[in-house]
Design an enzyme around this catalytic site. Sequence first.
Site, short mmCIF file in Angstrom:
data_model
loop_
_atom_site.label_atom_id
_atom_site.label_comp_id
_atom_site.label_asym_id
_atom_site.label_seq_id
_atom_site.Cartn_x
_atom_site.Cartn_y
_atom_site.Cartn_z
N LYS A 57 -1.24 -7.04 -8.11
CA LYS A 57 -0.73 -5.90 -8.87
C LYS A 57 -1.13 -6.07 -10.32
CE LYS A 57 2.08 -2.34 -8.01
NZ LYS A 57 2.29 -1.80 -6.65
N1 GLU Z 1 0.69 1.21 -5.66
C1 GLU Z 1 0.86 1.43 -4.26
C2 GLU Z 1 1.91 0.49 -3.70
O1 GLU Z 1 2.77 0.00 -4.41
C3 GLU Z 1 -0.46 1.45 -3.49
C4 GLU Z 1 -1.26 0.19 -3.56
C5 GLU Z 1 -2.66 0.30 -2.94
O2 GLU Z 1 -3.00 1.35 -2.43
O3 GLU Z 1 -3.36 -0.70 -3.01
O4 GLU Z 1 1.97 0.25 -2.52
#
Ligand code: GLU
Length: 417
Positions: free
Chosen positions: A106
């Site tokens: 992240k």
């Molecule tokens: N930000 C989204 C989540 O928290 C999607 C992450 C992604 O598609 O890699 O799951």
Amino acid sequence: MGQEANPFESLQVQIEDAAAYLDIDAGVLERLKHPERVLELNLSVEMDDGSLERFRAFRSQFNGDRGPYKGGIRYHPGVTRDEVKALSGWMVYKCAVVDVPYGGGKGGIAVDPGGYSVSELERLTRSFATELRPLIGEDVDIPAPDVNTGQREMNWIKDTYETLENTTTPGVVTGKAPSSGGSLGRVRATGRSVMLTAREAFAHLHDGIEDATVAIQGFGNAGYVAADLLADEGATVVAVSDSRGAAHDPHGLDVEAVKTHKRETGSVLNAPDTESWTNKDVLTADVDLLVPAALENAIDKQTARETSAGMVVEAANGPLTPAADDILTERGIPVFPDILANAGGVTVSYFEWVQNRQRFYWTESRVNDELERAITEAFDGLVETREQYDLPNYRTAAYVVAIRRVLDAYREGGEWP
Ligand code: GLU
């Protein structure tokens, strides 16, 4: 909003709660609870008036045992190192619950994007992408959208990476616009998995979701799409909120009209033919289903004691503090966790990445069918695991499923001197 919990500590509590049912060595458990590495940056970006502004930014790569690190990039003034670490850990276990072959990562920038011009945001995003370039790649670490980022930012990241690498690698990032290699169905995928989880939960525990009353905290991409799709399933969405306030109609909101009002005024508050509510009114409403779809720690122990909802399905990441979780478990209010309910986003990110690598693009109905299969199978896996291990709640069941998968991959990898 309660601020009693550090999200990274919440993640660790959730992992420990599940690990107690599994036979895990202390050193391996430490591995499951900590990120492999965290990049911390100070980005200096030129503003439109020629001045230079500094932004703190992070990328956490939590665990890569099951595949490339995967997870979004968030733009929010509240972004911290611990928040990004927690969100990257949730990605590991989320990908494992739906059996998508990724690890977890992240990123985030501490910024309120509403205060900057489009060209300032583009320079900020390209600066971050330039710093991330040595760490990302379609087989290494694959960013995606998160709070306050979307197709536009992903297109910039793809373009920066491809320009610097002198290649075309659309799979380096997901959540792009379809004309830049994005998948059909990706924008609505998170809200869709919230709807699918709720639909399966009501079918499992009740007679079905038709006529169930629903309150949704947060009306961003996940909250709005969940509201729209739950209404399509026959549920009655009685309240939605955003950071400024809430709109309530006991007979059911016109979700599209609320959306239009938000686009025009910046908020759901005072949407036509609605009564004004507070955020707290939404979280404690007497409804069959509560969907927290905003940020972490929305439901603290006080709100958990006061809520009258019959069920919680988490669209946000980490919306319940561990103390709130315990109270809802004691009160017998089922909670279907974020790492299942909002996994539609990363699941369709996976489909996007597969399409990018094959240079062959799917129809939207194929995307939605494959997503439905992934979420319903994962849901059934949680229910079975909860029964098999006699677990107190669905969150612990989700972590038991996920940790077992991560551990299998880790152990199969064998020793490294
Ligand atoms: N930000 C989204 C989540 O928290 C999607 C992450 C992604 O598609 O890699 O799951």
